[in-house]
Design a protein around this motif. Structure first.
Motif, PDB file in Angstrom:
ATOM      1  N   THR A  43       0.660  -1.213  -0.027  1.00  0.00           N
ATOM      2  CA  THR A  43       0.107  -0.105  -0.037  1.00  0.00           C
ATOM      3  C   THR A  43       0.856   1.242  -0.011  1.00  0.00           C
ATOM      4  N   LEU A  51      -1.460   5.256  -7.260  1.00  0.00           N
ATOM      5  CA  LEU A  51      -2.502   4.011  -7.415  1.00  0.00           C
ATOM      6  C   LEU A  51      -3.539   3.994  -6.225  1.00  0.00           C
ATOM      7  N   PHE A  84       4.890  -4.770 -11.032  1.00  0.00           N
ATOM      8  CA  PHE A  84       3.625  -5.361 -10.213  1.00  0.00           C
ATOM      9  C   PHE A  84       4.188  -6.737  -9.995  1.00  0.00           C
ATOM     10  N   ASN A  88       1.158  -7.597 -15.018  1.00  0.00           N
ATOM     11  CA  ASN A  88       0.602  -6.634 -15.718  1.00  0.00           C
ATOM     12  C   ASN A  88       0.979  -6.053 -17.196  1.00  0.00           C
ATOM     13  N   PHE A  90       0.705  -5.409 -20.909  1.00  0.00           N
ATOM     14  CA  PHE A  90      -0.559  -5.246 -21.780  1.00  0.00           C
ATOM     15  C   PHE A  90      -0.805  -6.323 -22.588  1.00  0.00           C
ATOM     16  N   ARG A 150       9.613  -2.379 -19.881  1.00  0.00           N
ATOM     17  CA  ARG A 150       8.515  -1.232 -19.958  1.00  0.00           C
ATOM     18  C   ARG A 150       9.092  -0.163 -19.067  1.00  0.00           C
TER      19      ARG A 150
ATOM     20  N   ASP B 144      -8.217  -7.912 -15.922  1.00  0.00           N
ATOM     21  CA  ASP B 144      -7.857  -7.873 -14.504  1.00  0.00           C
ATOM     22  C   ASP B 144      -7.477  -6.257 -14.684  1.00  0.00           C
ATOM     23  N   LYS B 145      -7.769  -5.886 -13.260  1.00  0.00           N
ATOM     24  CA  LYS B 145      -7.624  -4.223 -12.969  1.00  0.00           C
ATOM     25  C   LYS B 145      -5.981  -4.032 -13.132  1.00  0.00           C
ATOM     26  N   GLY B 146      -5.438  -4.851 -13.085  1.00  0.00           N
ATOM     27  CA  GLY B 146      -3.786  -4.599 -13.290  1.00  0.00           C
ATOM     28  C   GLY B 146      -3.514  -4.001 -14.492  1.00  0.00           C
ATOM     29  N   GLN B 147      -4.317  -4.637 -15.706  1.00  0.00           N
ATOM     30  CA  GLN B 147      -4.241  -3.780 -16.986  1.00  0.00           C
ATOM     31  C   GLN B 147      -4.367  -2.378 -16.854  1.00  0.00           C
ATOM     32  N   GLU B 149      -4.224  -0.490 -14.108  1.00  0.00           N
ATOM     33  CA  GLU B 149      -3.175   0.127 -13.189  1.00  0.00           C
ATOM     34  C   GLU B 149      -1.811   0.366 -13.956  1.00  0.00           C
ATOM     35  N   ALA B 150      -1.468  -0.787 -14.756  1.00  0.00           N
ATOM     36  CA  ALA B 150      -0.095  -0.708 -15.254  1.00  0.00           C
ATOM     37  C   ALA B 150       0.067   0.389 -16.412  1.00  0.00           C
ATOM     38  N   ALA B 151      -1.172   0.632 -17.103  1.00  0.00           N
ATOM     39  CA  ALA B 151      -1.322   1.807 -18.020  1.00  0.00           C
ATOM     40  C   ALA B 151      -1.260   3.308 -17.095  1.00  0.00           C
ATOM     41  N   THR B 255      -8.081 -13.126 -21.404  1.00  0.00           N
ATOM     42  CA  THR B 255      -6.950 -13.717 -22.399  1.00  0.00           C
ATOM     43  C   THR B 255      -5.993 -14.596 -21.781  1.00  0.00           C
ATOM     44  N   THR B 256      -5.593 -14.163 -20.616  1.00  0.00           N
ATOM     45  CA  THR B 256      -4.522 -14.932 -19.860  1.00  0.00           C
ATOM     46  C   THR B 256      -4.927 -15.000 -18.513  1.00  0.00           C
ATOM     47  N   ILE B 258      -3.816 -16.616 -16.220  1.00  0.00           N
ATOM     48  CA  ILE B 258      -2.597 -16.735 -14.997  1.00  0.00           C
ATOM     49  C   ILE B 258      -2.366 -15.386 -14.275  1.00  0.00           C
ATOM     50  N   LEU B 259      -2.988 -14.139 -15.043  1.00  0.00           N
ATOM     51  CA  LEU B 259      -3.046 -12.970 -14.221  1.00  0.00           C
ATOM     52  C   LEU B 259      -3.828 -13.120 -13.133  1.00  0.00           C
ATOM     53  N   HIS B 262      -2.956 -15.418  -9.985  1.00  0.00           N
ATOM     54  CA  HIS B 262      -1.980 -14.980  -9.356  1.00  0.00           C
ATOM     55  C   HIS B 262      -1.887 -13.501  -8.628  1.00  0.00           C
ATOM     56  N   TYR B 263      -3.101 -12.922  -9.108  1.00  0.00           N
ATOM     57  CA  TYR B 263      -3.364 -11.555  -8.441  1.00  0.00           C
ATOM     58  C   TYR B 263      -3.954 -11.734  -6.894  1.00  0.00           C
ATOM     59  N   LYS B 264      -3.235 -11.458  -6.197  1.00  0.00           N
ATOM     60  CA  LYS B 264      -3.700 -11.283  -4.793  1.00  0.00           C
ATOM     61  C   LYS B 264      -4.356 -10.109  -4.245  1.00  0.00           C
ATOM     62  N   LYS B 267      -2.219  -5.113  -1.039  1.00  0.00           N
ATOM     63  CA  LYS B 267      -2.348  -5.308   0.479  1.00  0.00           C
ATOM     64  C   LYS B 267      -1.749  -4.509   1.255  1.00  0.00           C
TER      65      LYS B 267
END
Lengths: 242, 267
Positions: A43, A51, A84, A88, A90, A150, B144-147, B149-151, B255-256, B258-259, B262-264, B267
């Motif tokens: 966090t 984020l 991450f 993550n 794309f 990246r 996945d919300k990681g997409q 977040e990464a962007a 599509t994947t 695995i994401l 593994h996403y926990k 935290k």
């Protein structure tokens, strides 16, 4: 001082996750954050990248309050790269395009320029043969290395690693740690949240032990790992040393 | 076309062939209108659904200023009402109500010389848009919300993230459901006969009324509908394969995987 965190407080609904965190990171420093799950490590990292939004305190980046960053939030984020736990990448883009899109869309570089830089960083993480590959064909370790490339492509001033090896099969942890270690040797500023104790000990200039939303203890890795003063630190580390 | 009989045979199938031959131009005209309405409306519906689906997916962030929160809530309320109304009432009822409410408007912009076609495309488009909105929303939320977040973490704006990262994946995941809407539309245009659109059902009804052979006329039309939907299904499956995705996957597929596993969570 690159990053200065003052009295940071963060809660999710009723659960307080960060209670009055204050810390600093100077340029070129590698700081590891360790602690048990739920102690607020991730966090804290996510607050630095915005984020997560925090309820109290301030985060200053090069002296600017990040909430009122002069060039705006998105420009601020380009300076603070995030890696991450779950990579993550794309999924709709190739390995190369994962590294190019941010440079073109956010940094407004030309495609050719962006690709040249992307290729050099993909080479650095040992993936120059996978440039055209779709990300779904990569192994976990390869994915995480692309994710690092990246982030490097944005040429951030600090890199935040959020448990970069926790989602990896054991045999892939090494290749990712090696890349991070090589970055540390270049004196890039990094904050690494990790459960890899021996790695943290080896790579860090400073180690922070967090427990229940507060910084319990911090210091040089030799001190934290060999002569911790706090009982909680001792308890936590004893579970790893066995 | 098939047989040169001048009298209608007595058996079911023979009569169907006879009708197909004798009234070929009427049936073909009906098929043209059915496909025209189904295809145009599905395409318009996709764009409508994209717009509404994206609006429905905007998260309300606690830190947003109050005016922005209120604006988002109003927009969400309106799009919610639109989706619920059009998914919760029969298209036949919508057709009657809209056709007679906006008759003057439709008469101003006839398509291929027919204001009824305009009305038909209009009605099926808004109806499809409501279903598409839900498909798009589900497609976006299945990612996945990681997409996202990464962007955001490399500095991409909300808009850039949506256009370059989220939508391409959401649409790819939702493609089978979007294709399914097209097939549903081929069949459901038949209800437009209530507002006098000369689509396939309407034409069949005319032929049946003229010849008093309802059984053969509608057997023939059932076969035509089946042919249209089945060949569409085949084309869609071919496109899906080209897009390299699971054939039976709906908007909930990722599509994947695995994401996700593994996403926990943060935290």
């Amino acid at each position: 001082m690159l990053i200065e965190i003052k009295n940071l407080k963060k809660s999710f609904d009723k659960a307080t996750v960060l209670k009055d965190i204050s810390m600093t990171v100077s340029e070129g420093e590698v700081v590891s954050i360790i602690g048990s799950s739920g102690s607020g490590k991730s966090t804290l990292l996510r607050c630095i990248n915005l984020l997560e939004h925090y309820q109290g305190g301030d985060i200053l980046f090069e002296g600017h309050n990040i909430l009122k960053y002069p060039d705006g939030l998105n420009q601020y984020r380009t300076h603070v790269g995030m890696i991450f736990q779950s990579f993550n990448l794309f999924n709709n883009l190739s390995v190369l395009d994962n590294c190019v899109i941010g440079q073109v869309k956010v940094l407004k570089k030309s495609k050719a320029e962006a690709e040249t830089l992307a290729l050099s960083y993909l080479d650095k993480v040992g993936l120059s043969n996978f440039v055209k590959a779709s990300v779904s064909t990569l192994s976990g370790g390869q994915k995480q290395r692309v994710a690092i490339a990246r982030t490097l492509c944005m040429e951030p001033k600090v890199m935040l690693f959020d448990e970069p090896t926790s989602a990896l099969d054991p045999e892939m942890v090494g290749e990712v740690l090696q890349v991070i270690q090589s970055l540390a040797k270049e004196h890039r500023t990094m904050i690494i949240v990790t459960h890899e104790m021996s790695f943290a000990k080896e790579v860090s200039d400073r180690v922070i032990f967090m427990d229940a939303g507060v910084i319990c203890e911090e210091g040089k890795p030799e001190i934290i790992f060999n002569q911790p003063t706090q009982t909680r630190t001792k308890e936590f580390l004893s579970r790893f040393i066995q | 076309m098939f047989i040169l009989s001048s009298v209608m045979p007595n058996d079911l199938i023979g009569a169907a062939f006879y009708l197909a031959d004798r009234y070929a131009s009427l049936f073909l005209y009906g098929i043209r209108n059915t496909l025209l309405i189904a295809l145009t409306s599905t395409i318009i519906g996709i764009f409508l659904g994209l717009g509404v689906g994206i609006l429905k997916s905007i998260p309300i962030v606690n830190d947003d200023p109050t005016w922005k929160k209120i604006l988002i809530k109003i927009v969400k309320l309106i799009s919610g009402i639109y989706v619920e109304v059009f998914r919760g009432t029969p298209m036949m009822v919508q057709a009657m109500f809209i056709f007679y409410s906006f008759l003057g408007f439709f008469k101003m912009i006839p398509i291929l010389g027919s204001y009824r076609l305009t009305a038909g495309i209009f009605i099926v488009s808004i109806n499809t848009g409501a279903y598409m909105a839900e498909i798009v929303r589900a497609g976006i939320q299945s990612l996945d919300k990681g997409q996202n977040e990464a962007a955001r973490s490399i500095g991409m704006s909300n808009y850039q993230t949506m256009v370059h990262i989220i939508l391409p994946q959401a649409i790819k995941n939702a493609f089978p459901a979007i294709g399914n809407e097209f097939i549903v539309n081929i069949k459901d245009t038949s209800v437009l006969n209530v507002i006098g659109i000369t689509e396939l059902f309407y034409q069949t009804n005319s032929v049946a009324g003229t010849t008093y052979n309802f059984k053969s006329a509608f057997l023939l039309t059932a076969v035509i509908y089946l042919f249209l939907t089945y060949s569409t299904t085949m084309i869609l499956k071919f496109i899906e394969k080209k897009m390299q995705m699971p054939i039976s996957g709906g908007p909930s597929s990722t599509t994947t995987p695995i994401l996700v596993t593994h996403y926990k969570g943060g935290k």
